[in-house]
Write a protein that holds these residues in place. Structure first.
Motif, PDB file in Angstrom:
ATOM      1  N   PRO A  39      77.911 -44.108  42.125  1.00  0.00           N
ATOM      2  CA  PRO A  39      78.049 -42.696  41.725  1.00  0.00           C
ATOM      3  C   PRO A  39      79.482 -42.308  41.379  1.00  0.00           C
ATOM      4  N   VAL A  92      69.398 -31.113  58.762  1.00  0.00           N
ATOM      5  CA  VAL A  92      69.784 -30.988  57.350  1.00  0.00           C
ATOM      6  C   VAL A  92      69.425 -32.277  56.609  1.00  0.00           C
ATOM      7  N   PRO A  93      69.184 -32.178  55.291  1.00  0.00           N
ATOM      8  CA  PRO A  93      68.886 -33.391  54.523  1.00  0.00           C
ATOM      9  C   PRO A  93      70.058 -34.368  54.578  1.00  0.00           C
ATOM     10  N   ALA A 106      77.599 -25.735  59.541  1.00  0.00           N
ATOM     11  CA  ALA A 106      76.482 -26.577  59.143  1.00  0.00           C
ATOM     12  C   ALA A 106      76.781 -27.199  57.788  1.00  0.00           C
ATOM     13  N   ALA A 107      76.309 -28.424  57.578  1.00  0.00           N
ATOM     14  CA  ALA A 107      76.608 -29.136  56.337  1.00  0.00           C
ATOM     15  C   ALA A 107      76.011 -28.430  55.129  1.00  0.00           C
ATOM     16  N   ASP A 108      74.847 -27.797  55.295  1.00  0.00           N
ATOM     17  CA  ASP A 108      74.159 -27.247  54.124  1.00  0.00           C
ATOM     18  C   ASP A 108      74.620 -25.838  53.754  1.00  0.00           C
ATOM     19  N   THR A 109      74.484 -24.889  54.690  1.00  0.00           N
ATOM     20  CA  THR A 109      74.819 -23.504  54.345  1.00  0.00           C
ATOM     21  C   THR A 109      76.301 -23.202  54.497  1.00  0.00           C
ATOM     22  N   PRO A 114      77.499 -33.779  60.757  1.00  0.00           N
ATOM     23  CA  PRO A 114      78.424 -34.664  61.471  1.00  0.00           C
ATOM     24  C   PRO A 114      79.176 -33.976  62.611  1.00  0.00           C
ATOM     25  N   GLN A 141      83.808 -33.620  53.072  1.00  0.00           N
ATOM     26  CA  GLN A 141      83.284 -32.352  53.563  1.00  0.00           C
ATOM     27  C   GLN A 141      83.666 -32.106  55.023  1.00  0.00           C
ATOM     28  N   ARG A 151      77.408 -24.063  48.588  1.00  0.00           N
ATOM     29  CA  ARG A 151      76.556 -24.714  49.570  1.00  0.00           C
ATOM     30  C   ARG A 151      77.030 -26.159  49.596  1.00  0.00           C
ATOM     31  N   TRP A 152      76.819 -26.824  50.690  1.00  0.00           N
ATOM     32  CA  TRP A 152      77.229 -28.226  50.792  1.00  0.00           C
ATOM     33  C   TRP A 152      78.685 -28.391  50.339  1.00  0.00           C
ATOM     34  N   ARG A 172      78.216 -18.603  45.688  1.00  0.00           N
ATOM     35  CA  ARG A 172      78.972 -19.200  46.793  1.00  0.00           C
ATOM     36  C   ARG A 172      78.634 -20.676  46.947  1.00  0.00           C
ATOM     37  N   ARG A 178      83.994 -41.356  54.839  1.00  0.00           N
ATOM     38  CA  ARG A 178      83.478 -41.093  56.188  1.00  0.00           C
ATOM     39  C   ARG A 178      83.034 -42.374  56.886  1.00  0.00           C
ATOM     40  N   VAL A 238      68.038 -30.156  43.405  1.00  0.00           N
ATOM     41  CA  VAL A 238      67.421 -28.927  43.872  1.00  0.00           C
ATOM     42  C   VAL A 238      65.955 -28.929  43.454  1.00  0.00           C
ATOM     43  N   GLU A 296      64.318 -20.662  55.487  1.00  0.00           N
ATOM     44  CA  GLU A 296      65.706 -20.646  55.901  1.00  0.00           C
ATOM     45  C   GLU A 296      66.003 -19.358  56.682  1.00  0.00           C
ATOM     46  N   VAL A 310      72.096 -36.429  52.556  1.00  0.00           N
ATOM     47  CA  VAL A 310      72.357 -36.624  51.131  1.00  0.00           C
ATOM     48  C   VAL A 310      73.279 -37.811  50.931  1.00  0.00           C
ATOM     49  N   GLY A 311      72.989 -38.578  49.900  1.00  0.00           N
ATOM     50  CA  GLY A 311      73.804 -39.752  49.630  1.00  0.00           C
ATOM     51  C   GLY A 311      74.692 -39.508  48.434  1.00  0.00           C
ATOM     52  N   GLY A 312      74.448 -40.226  47.366  1.00  0.00           N
ATOM     53  CA  GLY A 312      75.283 -40.135  46.187  1.00  0.00           C
ATOM     54  C   GLY A 312      74.887 -39.024  45.224  1.00  0.00           C
ATOM     55  N   ARG A 313      73.746 -38.411  45.472  1.00  0.00           N
ATOM     56  CA  ARG A 313      73.256 -37.400  44.534  1.00  0.00           C
ATOM     57  C   ARG A 313      72.628 -36.279  45.334  1.00  0.00           C
ATOM     58  N   ILE A 314      72.711 -35.065  44.814  1.00  0.00           N
ATOM     59  CA  ILE A 314      72.021 -33.953  45.458  1.00  0.00           C
ATOM     60  C   ILE A 314      71.275 -33.203  44.366  1.00  0.00           C
ATOM     61  N   GLY A 372      81.158 -42.954  46.390  1.00  0.00           N
ATOM     62  CA  GLY A 372      81.146 -41.604  45.820  1.00  0.00           C
ATOM     63  C   GLY A 372      80.018 -40.750  46.352  1.00  0.00           C
ATOM     64  N   ALA A 373      79.764 -40.827  47.675  1.00  0.00           N
ATOM     65  CA  ALA A 373      78.744 -39.976  48.279  1.00  0.00           C
ATOM     66  C   ALA A 373      79.149 -38.510  48.152  1.00  0.00           C
ATOM     67  N   ILE A 374      78.121 -37.653  48.129  1.00  0.00           N
ATOM     68  CA  ILE A 374      78.330 -36.208  48.047  1.00  0.00           C
ATOM     69  C   ILE A 374      79.353 -35.736  49.080  1.00  0.00           C
TER      70      ILE A 374
END
Lengths: 347, 295
Positions: free
Chosen positions: A320, B10-11, B131-134, B37, A279, A139-140, A137, A263, B19, B91, B13-17, A296-298
């Motif tokens: 990015p 939540v973290p 939520a942004a993450d889950t 947000p 998002q 995430r983010w 599934r 955003r 794990v 979590e 995150v910018g241009g990269r994520i 190009g942010a996530i």
């Protein structure tokens, strides 16, 4: 043993997101040797022959038409209560819905009513055993994937619609019906799948179940819709300010497209939030996304990854977005966009 | 109106994520933290409502000790009280999270009118839509069920009509005035089925859904409902000194078990560079033509 899938009629047909959810649900049912049934909230008479044929072509044997006295339109708790009753009465092993606002909301209510977990935004599901589903599934919003196991009977799932293609049974690559030849050039028709059989279902609802009911009205549309535009011209921080969007609007107009923004642009108040791609904004899937001055942010990429082609215009060759785009022009958009407009007008 | 707003750390995150090596979390060595947000907009909405109608805003989060930072960020925006449901950092699933939040919501008035027994300590419980993450889309709905309250989700426009009896508390005005200390002092008897109503709008596939529900209610909102303010300096100073109420709820395992997180194998490409500056325009036009978008 049945897998239920909530579907939403859309005009004379079925909503695209529902077809994608049906496709994923069919795979789950097939893996467990189970029947697939569609569930729609409308009177049985509203399920036209055409609609039943579509549902049948996506593998649904039965189509439950859920209707009750005071249930006129969308009522999330009432829908969930009905699904819970239906799932119990037909011994459903899984209930799925598209990951739309309504799908997520109804499934969350169903999870609360049954005290069961819900796996949201699944991209893959398979039966691992009785009462267990293996899944992948979002995430983010799709920037990450989660491999997970859901132990629950029934399994409650929503489907990340943009990650699953809608595939009718007849178009599934052979093997299913070895005996039946696929569409021949002579006949020209795909062998028709059996239309789904209508099953009226009248749930027992209380007044409290209907306390939250939507009153629906058509929205006034303004120009090309961002979500369905064939071309989106995107603007980010690099546009520099609210006054910089004129040329982007003009370019979008020339290309018959819409303007989308990142955003930072909406949180600065440069443009209204309806134009945000990302998002927490709109998810787009155009033929062409021309991303101008967007890093190009996530958060942004989650909203535009289903674009067929991404072309970036950016001063920074290391941004990015350059690693996610197919093509790029390095340079200042405040010069390139007007030059592009002029060139297009001269054609 | 007494409003509870629930947020999640939540973290950022910018241009990269990325794990962590064990696949269990987002790698946050290089990132800060924030709230989703949608939730920042929920806090903004709550502050505006109390400025107009009186009452106060409580912010709540469930998370590790460090999530107190996010509570202080929200206090700086105008919330007056903060509650941390402290975990060991693992979590939590939506079922356990909702149960803990509902229990905290029932505990409300520790000050002011003191009617802390039973449900309905708050007139309004606000959340971000997801939520942004889950992205589970469930906690608001599950909290509403725990408390037996109506629930709206994905709201982009919200109007609150307070009950005639307790809607007379004047808004305090000013950009940072939402958090007069002990905001409950003047509104005795405002808890419980207050007689107020919420009307709200949501967009759905080109259709506008409108809702009308009695308060108390649980409502999740979307970014775009407002444009959140920046914290003021006095707001930040007040937030730094503010007391944070802490509880340690019991967690429990849920039926959805994460095995691992991973970055999707997207076609990681490097863009073909068409050129630099305006000299690249002819190549760009040719490309657009080739892609079939110049009809």
């Amino acid at each position: 043993m049945t897998v239920l899938c909530l579907v939403e009629p859309d005009g004379a047909g079925v909503a695209d997101a529902s077809l994608r959810a049906l496709t994923l649900a069919r795979g789950l049912a097939a893996g467990g040797g189970e029947e697939l049934a569609a569930v729609a909230f409308c009177p049985a008479a509203a399920l036209s022959a055409e609609l039943l044929a579509v549902l049948g072509s996506y593998g649904a044997g039965d189509a439950y038409a859920v209707a009750a006295q005071r249930l006129a339109g969308y009522a999330p708790l009432a829908w969930a209560r009905a699904l819970a009753e239906l799932a119990a009465s037909c011994g459903a092993t899984a209930v799925l819905a598209a990951g739309t606002d309504r799908g997520q909301e109804v499934m969350a209510h169903l999870g609360a009513i049954t005290a069961l977990p819900v796996a949201a935004n699944c991209t893959q599901v398979s039966r691992a055993g009785p009462g267990t589903v293996e899944l992948v599934r979002y995430r983010w919003a799709g920037s990450l994937l989660e491999d997970a196991e859901l132990e629950s009977a029934p399994a409650l799932l929503t489907v990340a619609a943009d990650a699953v293609a809608a595939v009718p049974v007849a178009a599934v690559p052979a093997a299913a019906d070895a005996g039946q030849a696929p569409a021949g050039p002579a006949g020209g028709e795909i062998p028709a799948a059996k239309a789904a059989t209508v099953r009226p279902f009248a749930p027992e609802l209380s007044g409290a179940d209907l306390q939250v009911s939507a009153t629906e009205s058509a929205q006034r549309s303004t120009g090309v819709s961002l979500a369905t535009a064939r071309v989106v011209v995107g603007g980010g921080r690099g546009v520099g300010g609210p006054e910089g969007f004129g040329p982007l609007e003009e370019l979008a107009g020339l290309l018959g497209g819409a303007v989308g923004v990142s955003r930072v642009v909406t949180s600065q108040g440069w443009r209204p939030h309806q134009q945000q791609v990302g998002q927490t904004g709109t998810r787009i899937s155009p033929e062409l996304y021309l991303a101008c001055g967007i890093s190009g942010a996530i958060q942004h990429m989650a909203g535009c990854l289903s674009s067929k082609h991404i072309v970036a215009i950016n001063t920074d060759p290391d941004a990015p977005i350059i690693a996610r785009a197919g093509y790029a022009v390095i340079g200042d958009l405040s010069q390139i966009i007007p030059a592009l407009i002029t060139a297009l007008r001269e054609r | 109106v007494e409003i509870l707003v629930c947020v999640k750390r939540v973290p950022m995150v910018g241009g990269r994520i990325a794990v962590t090596p064990d696949g269990q979390d987002v790698d946050t060595r290089m990132s800060g933290f924030t709230v989703s947000p949608h939730e920042e907009c929920a806090v903004e909405e709550a502050v505006r409502l109390t400025q107009r109608l009186g009452g106060s805003v409580t912010v709540l989060t469930l998370g590790p000790e460090q999530a107190a930072d996010q509570l202080r960020d929200m206090l700086a925006l105008g919330a007056s009280r903060a509650v941390l449901l402290e975990t060991d950092g693992a979590e939590w699933g939506p079922i356990a999270t909702a149960a803990a939040i509902a229990a905290a919501a029932r505990r409300r008035p520790a000050d002011g009118d003191g009617g802390g027994d039973g449900d309905g300590g708050y007139d309004l419980i606000l959340f971000g839509n997801e939520a942004a993450d889950t992205g589970d889309y469930q906690v608001p709905v599950r909290v509403a069920h725990e408390l037996g309250l109506p629930c709206l989700t994905g709201i982009k426009q919200l109007e609150i009509a307070a009950a005639p009896a307790d809607g007379v508390v004047a808004g305090s005005g000013g950009a940072d005035g939402g958090g007069a200390d002990g905001g409950g002092a003047g509104d005795g008897g405002a808890d419980g089925g207050s007689g107020g109503r919420a009307t709200a709008l949501r967009e759905y596939r080109g259709v506008q859904e409108s809702y009308d529900v009695p308060l108390p209610a649980v409502i999740s909102v979307r970014e775009g409902i407002n444009l959140p303010r920046y914290p003021s300096l006095p707001g930040r100073l007040r937030a730094r000194r503010a007391e944070i109420e802490r509880h340690r709820p019991e967690g429990r395992a849920e039926g959805l078990r994460k095995r691992q997180l991973r970055v999707p194998a997207t076609v990681q490409q490097q863009a073909q560079i068409l050129g630099t500056g305006v000299e690249a325009v002819p190549a760009l036009v040719a490309l657009l033509d080739e892609l079939g978008v110049l009809s």
